[in-house]
Design an enzyme around this catalytic site. Structure first.
Site, PDB file in Angstrom:
ATOM      1  CE  LYS A   1      -4.928   0.811   0.640  1.00 34.84           C
ATOM      2  NZ  LYS A   1      -5.543   0.049   0.327  1.00 34.84           N
TER       3      LYS A   1
HETATM    4  N1  GLU Z   1      -7.283   0.022  -3.222  1.00 29.77           N
HETATM    5  C1  GLU Z   1      -8.209  -1.007  -3.150  1.00 29.77           C
HETATM    6  C2  GLU Z   1      -7.748  -1.622  -2.210  1.00 29.77           C
HETATM    7  O1  GLU Z   1      -7.827  -1.357  -0.866  1.00 29.77           O
HETATM    8  C3  GLU Z   1      -7.593  -1.744  -4.581  1.00 29.77           C
HETATM    9  C4  GLU Z   1      -6.662  -2.256  -4.699  1.00 29.77           C
HETATM   10  C5  GLU Z   1      -6.164  -2.766  -5.967  1.00 29.77           C
HETATM   11  O2  GLU Z   1      -6.425  -2.970  -6.740  1.00 29.77           O
HETATM   12  O3  GLU Z   1      -4.717  -3.395  -6.212  1.00 29.77           O
HETATM   13  O4  GLU Z   1      -8.484  -2.812  -1.843  1.00 29.77           O
END
Ligand code: GLU
Length: 434
Positions: A124
């Site tokens: 992240k």
């Molecule tokens: N931000 C989204 C989540 O928390 C999607 C992450 C992604 O598609 O890599 O799952």
């Protein structure tokens, strides 16, 4: 055994760069891992792996503002675990982003990706910035500089960012372009959630909300709740909450309460979600919408519903409001919306909580489809994507439901059991090297 495990791990798992009193969401995640430890069998030998992010990058993001001054923002990219595949997870722009938060979000991505069995680890990123204070040019410069700074650890085979809170397709396009220009070749697979014309996938924008809807209807079916006429309450009316609300309304449910950072609304006969989505697109929030009664944020949590969807930020359902919540099912559209203490209160009240790591996994699932399409340069129809998404979500839900009933644990602990076993088994089979 678990007491000993807990005391060793909790002391060790507060890394020196985090203060014990600043654990925030990471502390919440650690408590969730502690709960799963007794169910991991021989894999629990590796549990410390889950309590330490593999790699943390903190970057300075300087940009020239439109007024000629230079501003510095702090950015992060955390790769929590890559045992099952490359790091994968979104990038968040928010004035309250902290390292502890990004660490927790990266760990929840590891668990989520394993829970729905997409071949990724967890990562992240985030920048501590309020994007609403930036012009479009400034937003682009922040995005490009951040992408260049984290360029040393991201890539189509290493770590693949995507949208999260306050980031979107345009930001993904700038990230893809920046990475590609630095590499000297166009690498569409370096991010997902891109515009369709740049290798994005049909259905990706709605995927998280659609996944929330799919698991919400599955939870309703298993508990004998009729979706037709069911009362839905939604916190956050963006890409997740707004889409989920619209899909529930289309299936015959009534959206009786909505709240976001601009206000809260109530209408017992059901809010017109199409009109509200339009209002949000025009004004930036639900506040001021004429088609429902305004209520206070505190009142929002007390409105009776059948399904409550927290789809905003972490730590929204806490020991302060959990006891007042009158609902049957909580479907976590956001990441980490419920604290451990609130989880227990809801559990004691008999509320079924479908955890974030299953409930909001639709986004990363279609991100995976997008990445596969980019690599094969062959693109699927929206119907195919939605069908495959539905299948993945239903299968993950069923597997977790089964583990929950076999072990008499919450859906969250069950999801962690399924996911952590997969991660730690991969860890064990790969072995330590060097
Ligand atoms: N931000 C989204 C989540 O928390 C999607 C992450 C992604 O598609 O890599 O799952």
């Amino acid at each position: 055994m678990s007491a000993q495990l807990q005391s060793t791990t909790s002391a060790q798992s507060i890394p020196s760069y985090l203060h014990a009193d600043d654990l925030g969401p990471w502390g919440n995640y650690l408590r969730q891992v502690d709960r799963v430890a007794p169910y991991l069998g021989s894999s629990s030998r590796w549990i410390e792996t889950l309590k330490r992010p593999k790699r943390i990058l903190i970057v300075d993001v300087p940009i020239e503002l439109d007024n000629g001054t230079v501003a510095h923002f702090e950015g992060y990219r955390v790769q929590h675990n890559v045992s099952r595949g490359p790091g994968k997870g979104g990038v968040r722009y928010h004035q309250d982003v902290t390292l502890s938060e990004v660490m927790a979000l990266s760990a929840w991505m590891s668990v989520k990706n394993a829970a729905v069995n997409v071949p990724y680890g967890g990562a992240k990123g985030g920048i501590r910035v309020d994007p609403r204070t930036l012009s479009r040019g400034e937003l682009e410069r922040v995005t490009r500089r951040y992408t260049s700074e984290i360029g040393i650890i991201i890539g189509p085979n290493t770590d693949i960012p995507a949208p999260d809170v306050n980031t979107n397709e345009q930001i993904m396009a700038w990230m893809m372009d920046t990475y590609s220009m630095n590499q000297g070749q166009t690498a569409t697979g370096v991010v997902t959630g891109k515009p369709i014309t740049l290798g994005g996938s049909l259905g990706r924008r709605e995927a998280t909300g659609r996944g929330v809807f799919v698991v919400g209807t599955e939870a309703a079916r298993r508990t004998g709740l009729e979706i037709k006429g069911a009362r839905i309450a939604v916190q956050g009316f963006g890409n997740v909450g707004g889409i989920a609300a619209r899909l529930f309304e289309e299936a015959g449910a009534k959206v009786v309460a909505v709240q976001d950072h601009t206000g809260a609304l109530h209408k017992s006969s059901g809010i017109d979600t199409h009109a509200l989505l339009e209002h949000v697109a025009n004004t930036g929030g639900v506040g001021g919408f004429k088609g429902a009664d305004p209520v206070s944020n505190d009142e929002f949590w007390t409105i009776e519903s059948d399904i409550l969807i927290p789809a905003a930020l972490e730590n929204q359902i806490t020991e302060k409001n959990a006891a007042k919540i009158k609902t049957k099912i909580v479907v976590e559209g956001a990441n980490g919306p419920t604290t451990t203490a609130a989880d227990d209160i809801l559990h004691d009240k008999g509320v079924l909580v479908i955890p974030d790591v299953v409930a909001n996994a639709g986004g990363v699932t279609v991100s995976y489809f997008e990445w596969v399409q980019d690599f094969s340069s062959f693109f699927w129809t929206e119907d195919e994507i939605n069908q495959r998404l539905e299948r993945v979500m239903r299968e993950a839900f069923s597997a977790v439901w089964q583990v929950a009933s076999d072990n008499k644990v919450s859906m969250r602990t069950a999801a962690f059991i399924v996911a952590c076993k997969r991660i730690l088994m991969a860890r064990e089979m790969r072995g330590l090297y060097p």
